[in-house]
Design a protein around this motif. Structure first.
Motif, PDB file in Angstrom:
ATOM      1  N   PRO A 122     -11.392   1.791  -9.693  1.00  0.00           N
ATOM      2  CA  PRO A 122     -10.425   2.277  -8.704  1.00  0.00           C
ATOM      3  C   PRO A 122      -9.134   1.465  -8.720  1.00  0.00           C
ATOM      4  CG  PRO A 122     -12.011   0.865  -7.643  1.00  0.00           C
ATOM      5  CD  PRO A 122     -12.421   0.944  -9.087  1.00  0.00           C
ATOM      6  N   GLU A 123      -9.139   0.351  -9.451  1.00  0.00           N
ATOM      7  CA  GLU A 123      -7.937  -0.460  -9.584  1.00  0.00           C
ATOM      8  C   GLU A 123      -7.367  -0.256 -10.980  1.00  0.00           C
ATOM      9  OE1 GLU A 123      -8.902  -4.463  -8.748  1.00  0.00           O
ATOM     10  OE2 GLU A 123      -9.290  -4.129  -6.610  1.00  0.00           O
ATOM     11  N   PRO A 124      -6.080  -0.516 -11.151  1.00  0.00           N
ATOM     12  CA  PRO A 124      -5.493  -0.314 -12.481  1.00  0.00           C
ATOM     13  C   PRO A 124      -6.097  -1.262 -13.511  1.00  0.00           C
ATOM     14  CG  PRO A 124      -3.944  -1.431 -11.018  1.00  0.00           C
ATOM     15  CD  PRO A 124      -5.083  -0.971 -10.173  1.00  0.00           C
ATOM     16  N   ASP A 125      -6.296  -0.749 -14.732  1.00  0.00           N
ATOM     17  CA  ASP A 125      -6.770  -1.604 -15.811  1.00  0.00           C
ATOM     18  C   ASP A 125      -5.659  -2.587 -16.165  1.00  0.00           C
ATOM     19  OD1 ASP A 125      -5.120  -0.504 -18.196  1.00  0.00           O
ATOM     20  OD2 ASP A 125      -5.980   1.288 -17.273  1.00  0.00           O
ATOM     21  N   PRO A 126      -5.950  -3.637 -16.936  1.00  0.00           N
ATOM     22  CA  PRO A 126      -4.945  -4.677 -17.199  1.00  0.00           C
ATOM     23  C   PRO A 126      -3.646  -4.158 -17.804  1.00  0.00           C
ATOM     24  CG  PRO A 126      -7.118  -5.444 -17.846  1.00  0.00           C
ATOM     25  CD  PRO A 126      -7.265  -4.001 -17.490  1.00  0.00           C
TER      26      PRO A 126
ATOM     27  N   PHE B 229       6.835  -9.851 -13.741  1.00  0.00           N
ATOM     28  CA  PHE B 229       6.327  -9.425 -15.046  1.00  0.00           C
ATOM     29  C   PHE B 229       5.221 -10.368 -15.517  1.00  0.00           C
ATOM     30  CE2 PHE B 229       6.225  -9.306 -19.654  1.00  0.00           C
ATOM     31  CZ  PHE B 229       6.296  -7.947 -19.936  1.00  0.00           C
ATOM     32  N   LEU B 230       5.469 -11.660 -15.429  1.00  0.00           N
ATOM     33  CA  LEU B 230       4.475 -12.636 -15.885  1.00  0.00           C
ATOM     34  C   LEU B 230       3.232 -12.605 -15.012  1.00  0.00           C
ATOM     35  CD1 LEU B 230       6.789 -15.666 -16.781  1.00  0.00           C
ATOM     36  CD2 LEU B 230       5.823 -13.933 -18.302  1.00  0.00           C
ATOM     37  N   ASP B 231       3.418 -12.384 -13.711  1.00  0.00           N
ATOM     38  CA  ASP B 231       2.262 -12.291 -12.818  1.00  0.00           C
ATOM     39  C   ASP B 231       1.432 -11.053 -13.146  1.00  0.00           C
ATOM     40  OD1 ASP B 231       0.869 -13.309 -10.354  1.00  0.00           O
ATOM     41  OD2 ASP B 231       1.365 -11.281  -9.677  1.00  0.00           O
ATOM     42  N   SER B 232       2.117  -9.945 -13.465  1.00  0.00           N
ATOM     43  CA  SER B 232       1.400  -8.713 -13.815  1.00  0.00           C
ATOM     44  C   SER B 232       0.689  -8.844 -15.155  1.00  0.00           C
ATOM     45  CB  SER B 232       2.381  -7.535 -13.863  1.00  0.00           C
ATOM     46  OG  SER B 232       2.995  -7.330 -12.606  1.00  0.00           O
TER      47      SER B 232
ATOM     48  N   CYS C  89       7.119  -3.060   1.282  1.00  0.00           N
ATOM     49  CA  CYS C  89       6.094  -2.048   1.502  1.00  0.00           C
ATOM     50  C   CYS C  89       4.986  -2.218   0.477  1.00  0.00           C
ATOM     51  CB  CYS C  89       6.687  -0.643   1.418  1.00  0.00           C
ATOM     52  SG  CYS C  89       7.283  -0.207  -0.232  1.00  0.00           S
ATOM     53  N   TYR C  90       3.932  -1.431   0.629  1.00  0.00           N
ATOM     54  CA  TYR C  90       2.865  -1.410  -0.362  1.00  0.00           C
ATOM     55  C   TYR C  90       2.323   0.009  -0.445  1.00  0.00           C
ATOM     56  CZ  TYR C  90      -0.429  -1.432   3.576  1.00  0.00           C
ATOM     57  OH  TYR C  90      -1.119  -1.114   4.721  1.00  0.00           O
ATOM     58  N   LEU C  91       1.628   0.297  -1.526  1.00  0.00           N
ATOM     59  CA  LEU C  91       1.087   1.638  -1.738  1.00  0.00           C
ATOM     60  C   LEU C  91      -0.354   1.676  -1.250  1.00  0.00           C
ATOM     61  CD1 LEU C  91       1.625   4.466  -2.979  1.00  0.00           C
ATOM     62  CD2 LEU C  91       0.620   3.589  -5.104  1.00  0.00           C
ATOM     63  N   ASP C  92      -0.615   2.546  -0.286  1.00  0.00           N
ATOM     64  CA  ASP C  92      -1.970   2.709   0.239  1.00  0.00           C
ATOM     65  C   ASP C  92      -2.784   3.515  -0.771  1.00  0.00           C
ATOM     66  OD1 ASP C  92      -4.311   3.381   1.560  1.00  0.00           O
ATOM     67  OD2 ASP C  92      -3.316   3.617   3.498  1.00  0.00           O
ATOM     68  N   PRO C  93      -3.814   2.912  -1.404  1.00  0.00           N
ATOM     69  CA  PRO C  93      -4.571   3.632  -2.436  1.00  0.00           C
ATOM     70  C   PRO C  93      -5.337   4.832  -1.893  1.00  0.00           C
ATOM     71  CG  PRO C  93      -5.640   1.550  -1.877  1.00  0.00           C
ATOM     72  CD  PRO C  93      -4.320   1.549  -1.182  1.00  0.00           C
ATOM     73  N   GLU C  94      -5.640   4.840  -0.588  1.00  0.00           N
ATOM     74  CA  GLU C  94      -6.400   5.954  -0.025  1.00  0.00           C
ATOM     75  C   GLU C  94      -5.517   7.168   0.220  1.00  0.00           C
ATOM     76  OE1 GLU C  94      -8.464   4.696   3.426  1.00  0.00           O
ATOM     77  OE2 GLU C  94      -9.741   3.241   2.357  1.00  0.00           O
ATOM     78  N   THR C  95      -4.328   6.923   0.728  1.00  0.00           N
ATOM     79  CA  THR C  95      -3.435   8.046   1.043  1.00  0.00           C
ATOM     80  C   THR C  95      -2.422   8.316  -0.056  1.00  0.00           C
ATOM     81  OG1 THR C  95      -1.823   6.616   2.171  1.00  0.00           O
ATOM     82  CG2 THR C  95      -3.656   7.502   3.491  1.00  0.00           C
TER      83      THR C  95
ATOM     84  N   LEU D 108       2.970  -1.470 -14.351  1.00  0.00           N
ATOM     85  CA  LEU D 108       3.449  -1.252 -12.985  1.00  0.00           C
ATOM     86  C   LEU D 108       4.231  -2.443 -12.440  1.00  0.00           C
ATOM     87  CD1 LEU D 108       0.253   0.427 -11.476  1.00  0.00           C
ATOM     88  CD2 LEU D 108       2.422   1.545 -12.008  1.00  0.00           C
ATOM     89  N   TRP D 109       4.625  -3.366 -13.313  1.00  0.00           N
ATOM     90  CA  TRP D 109       5.284  -4.577 -12.819  1.00  0.00           C
ATOM     91  C   TRP D 109       6.571  -4.262 -12.055  1.00  0.00           C
ATOM     92  CZ3 TRP D 109      10.153  -6.512 -13.863  1.00  0.00           C
ATOM     93  CH2 TRP D 109      10.886  -5.846 -14.844  1.00  0.00           C
ATOM     94  N   SER D 110       7.356  -3.296 -12.545  1.00  0.00           N
ATOM     95  CA  SER D 110       8.619  -2.969 -11.871  1.00  0.00           C
ATOM     96  C   SER D 110       8.362  -2.265 -10.539  1.00  0.00           C
ATOM     97  CB  SER D 110       9.505  -2.100 -12.767  1.00  0.00           C
ATOM     98  OG  SER D 110       8.842  -0.909 -13.140  1.00  0.00           O
ATOM     99  N   GLU D 111       7.267  -1.499 -10.464  1.00  0.00           N
ATOM    100  CA  GLU D 111       6.890  -0.875  -9.193  1.00  0.00           C
ATOM    101  C   GLU D 111       6.522  -1.951  -8.173  1.00  0.00           C
ATOM    102  OE1 GLU D 111       5.555   1.800  -6.184  1.00  0.00           O
ATOM    103  OE2 GLU D 111       6.923   2.017  -7.893  1.00  0.00           O
TER     104      GLU D 111
END
Length: 266
Positions: free
Chosen positions: A230-234, A167-170, A252-258, A240-243
């Motif tokens: 293309p990246e999330p605003d602050p 949370f603090l990092d996000s 895992c990670y979310l591929d922004p292209e797919t 999205l901290w819990s995601e």
């Protein structure tokens, strides 16, 4: 008529009317003539009027007819005040009742949730991100994680400390953007077992919407920002901290292209 023609008992019966200025002229004259020569009745009059008794032989002050008028005016003002209060309260109570029935807007049962949501947003706007984290209700999130077959429950032993770190990092991007510089309440609506409170917030010179889900136990979830550009605003990044926490646990990670998750073992 001298005072021998009126007894102390009669005078004592007339004193309440005399003190309030409500007796007639003849009765007032008889009482005053009696009081001029009767120290006991003068003391009774003084006690009734809340005054010190006049010295013997001193002239007896006449009752003030205005006293009754003042008493009446006080009662009238009190009635007007109560009537005005009723005029103001009846529409308010009707509005709250309508909202209660329809499950939208401020009502009798969502005051607590509104205060919880306001407190969360206010703490965020103050830059106290650790304080904002502690306003979150994590039990439901923990249950979701522990019920996910893709996660190892043994790894969740550090859930709270790890959740706070994410949370603090996000929140770092929001802090670097200048934080939330202003916010205002928009609406509240019943959703499931709680309420969703909508706000308009400003950060980095941009206006965003912020939704806060609150229940009796605390703030369960919040979301805001405008997505990926293309990246999330602050604000979206913080939402999205819990995601991000789930992805870390799941490996895992979310591929922004797919738009699909990519697992580390793939």
């Amino acid at each position: 008529m001298d005072m021998s023609q009126i007894t102390c008992g009669v005078v004592r019966d007339l004193l309440p009317l005399y003190v309030d200025g409500c007796c007639g002229a003849d009765s007032r004259r008889l009482v005053e003539e009696h009081l001029a020569g009767c120290p006991d009745c003068r003391r009774a009059r003084a006690d009734m009027a809340g005054e010190l008794p006049p010295a013997e032989g001193a002239p007896v002050p006449e009752a003030e007819p205005a006293r009754a008028m003042k008493t009446g005016l006080k009662k009238l003002r009190r009635r007007w005040a109560l009537s005005l209060l009723a005029v103001l309260l009846i529409p308010l109570l009707g509005w709250l009742t309508w909202n209660q029935v329809h499950g939208t807007g401020p009502c009798f049962t969502n005051f607590h949730e509104r205060m919880l949501a306001d407190g969360f947003v206010r703490t965020l706007a103050a830059g106290d991100y650790e304080g904002a984290f502690h306003r979150l209700e994590l039990d439901e999130l923990y249950q979701d994680f522990s019920g996910d077959s893709r996660l190892d429950r043994a790894d969740l032993s550090d859930f709270e400390s790890r959740a706070q770190a994410f949370f603090l990092d996000s929140a770092r991007a929001l802090e670097e953007a200048g934080g939330i510089t202003s916010w205002r309440y928009l609406s509240i609506q019943r959703t499931g077992s709680g309420y969703t409170v909508q706000y308009a917030v400003t950060t980095g010179g941009q206006d965003y919407s912020l939704s806060v889900d609150a229940s009796d136990s605390g703030v369960r979830h919040f979301s805001g920002g405008s997505g990926y550009i293309p990246e999330p605003d602050p604000l979206r990044a913080l939402s999205l901290w819990s995601e991000s926490l789930w992805q870390d646990y799941a490996g895992c990670y979310l591929d922004p292209e797919t738009g699909r998750y990519v697992w580390e073992e793939e």
